[in-house]
Motif scaffolding. Structure first.
Motif, mmCIF file in Angstrom:
data_model
loop_
_atom_site.group_PDB
_atom_site.id
_atom_site.type_symbol
_atom_site.label_atom_id
_atom_site.label_comp_id
_atom_site.label_asym_id
_atom_site.label_seq_id
_atom_site.Cartn_x
_atom_site.Cartn_y
_atom_site.Cartn_z
ATOM 1 N N LEU A 1 0.876 -1.060 0.062
ATOM 2 C CA LEU A 1 -0.038 0.158 -0.059
ATOM 3 C C LEU A 1 0.867 1.139 -0.113
ATOM 4 N N ALA A 2 1.830 1.293 0.727
ATOM 5 C CA ALA A 2 2.793 2.445 0.794
ATOM 6 C C ALA A 2 3.438 2.603 -0.588
ATOM 7 N N ILE B 1 1.011 4.331 -2.668
ATOM 8 C CA ILE B 1 0.714 5.701 -2.166
ATOM 9 C C ILE B 1 2.109 6.416 -2.818
ATOM 10 N N GLU C 1 1.791 7.341 -6.521
ATOM 11 C CA GLU C 1 1.096 8.203 -6.455
ATOM 12 C C GLU C 1 1.758 9.562 -6.171
ATOM 13 N N GLU C 2 2.419 9.672 -4.995
ATOM 14 C CA GLU C 2 2.878 10.894 -4.693
ATOM 15 C C GLU C 2 4.029 11.528 -5.873
ATOM 16 N N TRP D 1 2.105 12.278 -8.921
ATOM 17 C CA TRP D 1 1.038 13.173 -9.207
ATOM 18 C C TRP D 1 1.474 14.481 -9.803
ATOM 19 N N THR E 1 -3.883 8.057 -13.120
ATOM 20 C CA THR E 1 -3.034 9.127 -12.077
ATOM 21 C C THR E 1 -2.733 10.372 -12.584
ATOM 22 N N TRP F 1 -7.756 11.050 5.251
ATOM 23 C CA TRP F 1 -6.748 10.417 4.234
ATOM 24 C C TRP F 1 -5.467 11.126 4.453
ATOM 25 N N LYS G 1 -2.227 8.829 5.771
ATOM 26 C CA LYS G 1 -1.389 8.475 4.647
ATOM 27 C C LYS G 1 0.046 9.079 5.166
ATOM 28 N N LEU H 1 3.188 6.625 5.638
ATOM 29 C CA LEU H 1 4.636 6.615 5.124
ATOM 30 C C LEU H 1 5.616 6.929 6.277
#
Length: 168
Positions: free
Chosen positions: A21-22, A25, A28-29, A32, A105, A132, A136, A140
């Motif tokens: 999951l991290a 994320i 995405e980070e 993004w 994304t 969220w 998050k 992280l």
């Protein structure tokens, strides 16, 4: 004794699940902003500023529908990728999934940038968004404190130094 074992097992499973999951994320980070900016440049190139201005003017629930739409529209593409994998075309299926993730994304990032002011006028959305962000950040932080993360950062620094010495 059984309750303590269950609690310990739950913590281990949560830690193991935290990594994939991290990583998602973190993708995405990292993606993004650059992907969002790339879509902005594409919109300018295609002279779609008028469309972005219209999106910014949407009322909150219309903005929400528009923000959610790309996820729903990419579902058939992801199903196609699964079908390809089921047909033994693993590489092609994987490429379709990766392309869908990157395009999705980029679109979601750009749409969120455009619709965020409207979305934040929905009290429940603002609460969910703030929850969220808090969750998050905590996830992280756990990952960044772990030895694999710290080890990877050391390796990355060493590689950069080695490359810099060779290039200098």
């Amino acid at each position: 004794m059984g309750r303590q074992l269950l609690h310990a097992l739950t913590r281990v499973i949560a830690r193991l699940a935290a990594w994939p999951l991290a990583l998602l994320i973190l993708f995405e980070e990292w993606g993004w902003e650059p992907l969002q900016r790339a879509l902005l440049r594409l919109a300018k190139f295609l002279h779609l500023e008028w469309l972005e201005a219209r999106i910014r003017e949407l009322p909150p629930y219309a903005a929400l529908v528009l923000f959610i739409a790309p996820s729903l529209l990419l579902l058939p593409v992801k199903l196609l990728a699964l079908w390809l994998v089921g047909q033994g075309r693993m590489l092609l299926g994987t490429l379709v999934i990766v392309a869908a993730k990157i395009v999705g994304t980029a679109i979601v990032a750009r749409l969120f940038t455009l619709t965020k002011p409207a979305l934040m006028r929905l009290a429940w959305f603002e609460r969910a968004y703030n929850a969220w962000i808090t969750w998050k950040a905590a996830l992280l932080a756990i990952v960044r404190e772990s030895w694999p993360w710290r080890w990877a950062r050391v390796v990355k620094r060493r590689w950069r130094r080695a490359l810099a010495r060779r290039g200098a």
